[in-house]
Write an enzyme that holds these catalytic residues in place. Structure first.
Site, mmCIF file in Angstrom:
data_model
loop_
_atom_site.group_PDB
_atom_site.id
_atom_site.type_symbol
_atom_site.label_atom_id
_atom_site.label_comp_id
_atom_site.label_asym_id
_atom_site.label_seq_id
_atom_site.Cartn_x
_atom_site.Cartn_y
_atom_site.Cartn_z
ATOM 1 N N ARG A 113 0.860 -1.183 0.000
ATOM 2 C CA ARG A 113 0.000 0.000 0.000
ATOM 3 C C ARG A 113 0.895 1.231 0.000
ATOM 4 N NH1 ARG A 113 -2.249 -3.402 4.107
ATOM 5 N NH2 ARG A 113 -4.343 -4.159 3.613
ATOM 6 N N HIS A 163 -2.429 2.810 -6.337
ATOM 7 C CA HIS A 163 -3.091 1.634 -5.760
ATOM 8 C C HIS A 163 -3.287 0.540 -6.805
ATOM 9 C CE1 HIS A 163 -5.042 -0.298 -2.418
ATOM 10 N NE2 HIS A 163 -6.067 -0.626 -3.186
ATOM 11 N N ARG A 181 -0.619 -2.014 -6.767
ATOM 12 C CA ARG A 181 -0.849 -3.093 -5.785
ATOM 13 C C ARG A 181 -1.729 -4.172 -6.409
ATOM 14 N NH1 ARG A 181 -1.378 -4.549 -0.249
ATOM 15 N NH2 ARG A 181 -3.485 -5.019 0.465
ATOM 16 N N TYR A 201 -8.841 -10.979 -6.579
ATOM 17 C CA TYR A 201 -7.704 -11.202 -7.472
ATOM 18 C C TYR A 201 -7.742 -12.568 -8.152
ATOM 19 C CZ TYR A 201 -6.004 -7.079 -5.121
ATOM 20 O OH TYR A 201 -5.894 -5.816 -4.621
#
Length: 337
Positions: free
Chosen positions: A166, A274, A277, A310
């Site tokens: 993060r 972000h 990530r 994901y």
């Protein structure tokens, strides 16, 4: 109840007991300010055009909070959706803030209130596939890094793309957090985890650290020349430094990443820090043969349900899976008259 300190007391509870991050605490406090303002207007205690200030906050008393019913909270959430155009995720957080606040007042502060949140349902947020860079796009981003701070910037983007950090986790990194091939991370709610670094991360840091030390040495020499004892005695411990030798800020990293995204010919509106990530998580899951629990640990997710976004499968993967079905060639191999 100390009326003027109500939000501060609640914030102290979220930090010390719940271990929430400062960002989450501020979000919850802002959610409550909006909610308090709404019910003050709804119950005729405040005019809509008047500001929500300390005077208005002082009106939030146990008596007023006891007047709030479940229907009032749903009315507030409806207002957030229709007037403020809040999405599902924002309304979900606002609902959690209200529930948490009433728990704090009733259980922790021992206020004699009716709890209107007992049957409050959390709005369902629609699951969306994460936005991420493809492998080729990630390589283009890395190749776009150049200039005065190349070693630092390349190390930052490499850690984002390989470790799934993060933004705040990266900017809070200290030199001492590099422990051989492991990176020690302090994540949301001060929860700690260790991530094994791959060769790219180790190489990027090995290239950057000597540059960082040169920067520190120049600052120390300048401070000594200027007889600035206060500055010369305090060496910055943050891993990533600005040009002034201070820990790099979140905003500075966002600006830097945005610059390279544009330079790589990518959509800067679509891809943000972000999203790097998201990219790391997607690439690990797609190419690393990693199970969902391991990915959860790497990313520092409290709940595996957060990590499950994901596990999305791309259209090409679906197509390949269908074509790899052993029955896909049935009509080619079995000609019927």
């Amino acid at each position: 109840m100390e009326e003027n300190n109500i939000l501060q007391n609640y914030g102290d509870y979220l930090l010390s007991v719940k271990g929430y991050s400062q960002n989450t605490i501020r979000s919850y406090q802002n959610d409550l300010k909006l909610f308090f303002n709404y019910i003050l207007i709804r119950f005729g205690e405040k005019k809509k055009e008047d500001p929500f200030d300390d005077k208005a906050l002082s009106l939030i008393s146990p008596t007023l909070l006891s007047k709030v019913k479940l229907v009032d909270i749903y009315a507030f959430l409806s207002y957030c959706a229709s007037e403020l155009h809040n999405g599902d995720t924002t309304r979900k957080r606002r609902t959690a803030a209200i529930r948490s606040f009433y728990h704090f007042e009733i259980v922790v502060m021992q206020e004699h209130l009716e709890d209107p949140t007992q049957n409050l349902e959390i709005p369902k947020a629609k699951k969306r596939d994460p936005i991420y860079l493809t492998l080729d796009e990630a390589l283009s981003l890395l190749n776009a890094v150049e200039g005065k701070n190349k070693e630092r910037d390349l190390a930052i983007i490499t850690l984002f793309l390989n470790c799934g950090l993060r933004l705040s986790e990266l900017t809070n990194l200290r030199v001492e957090d590099i422990q051989d091939e492991t990176l020690h991370i302090v994540g949301k709610g001060n929860k700690e985890r260790d991530i094994m670094m791959n060769d790219a991360c180790i190489d990027a840091l090995n290239n950057y650290l000597p540059i960082r030390q040169q920067q520190i040495n120049k600052i120390k020499a300048k401070s000594e020349d200027e007889k600035d004892k206060d500055n010369s005695s305090k060496e910055e411990t943050h891993l990533f430094l600005s040009n002034r030798g201070k820990g790099i800020s979140n905003r500075m990293v966002e600006t830097m990443v945005n610059k390279y995204i544009k330079k790589a010919g990518l959509d800067s509106e679509k891809f943000t820090v972000h999203k790097l990530r998201h990219t790391a998580a997607t690439l690990m899951y797609k190419y690393g043969n990693i199970d969902i629990r391991t990915l959860q640990k790497v990313l520092g997710h409290e709940n595996v349900s957060t990590t499950e976004i994901y596990t999305h499968i791309e259209d090409d993967d679906v197509r390949n899976a269908v074509y790899k079905n052993p029955l896909s060639n049935y009509f080619k191999n079995h000609v019927h008259s």
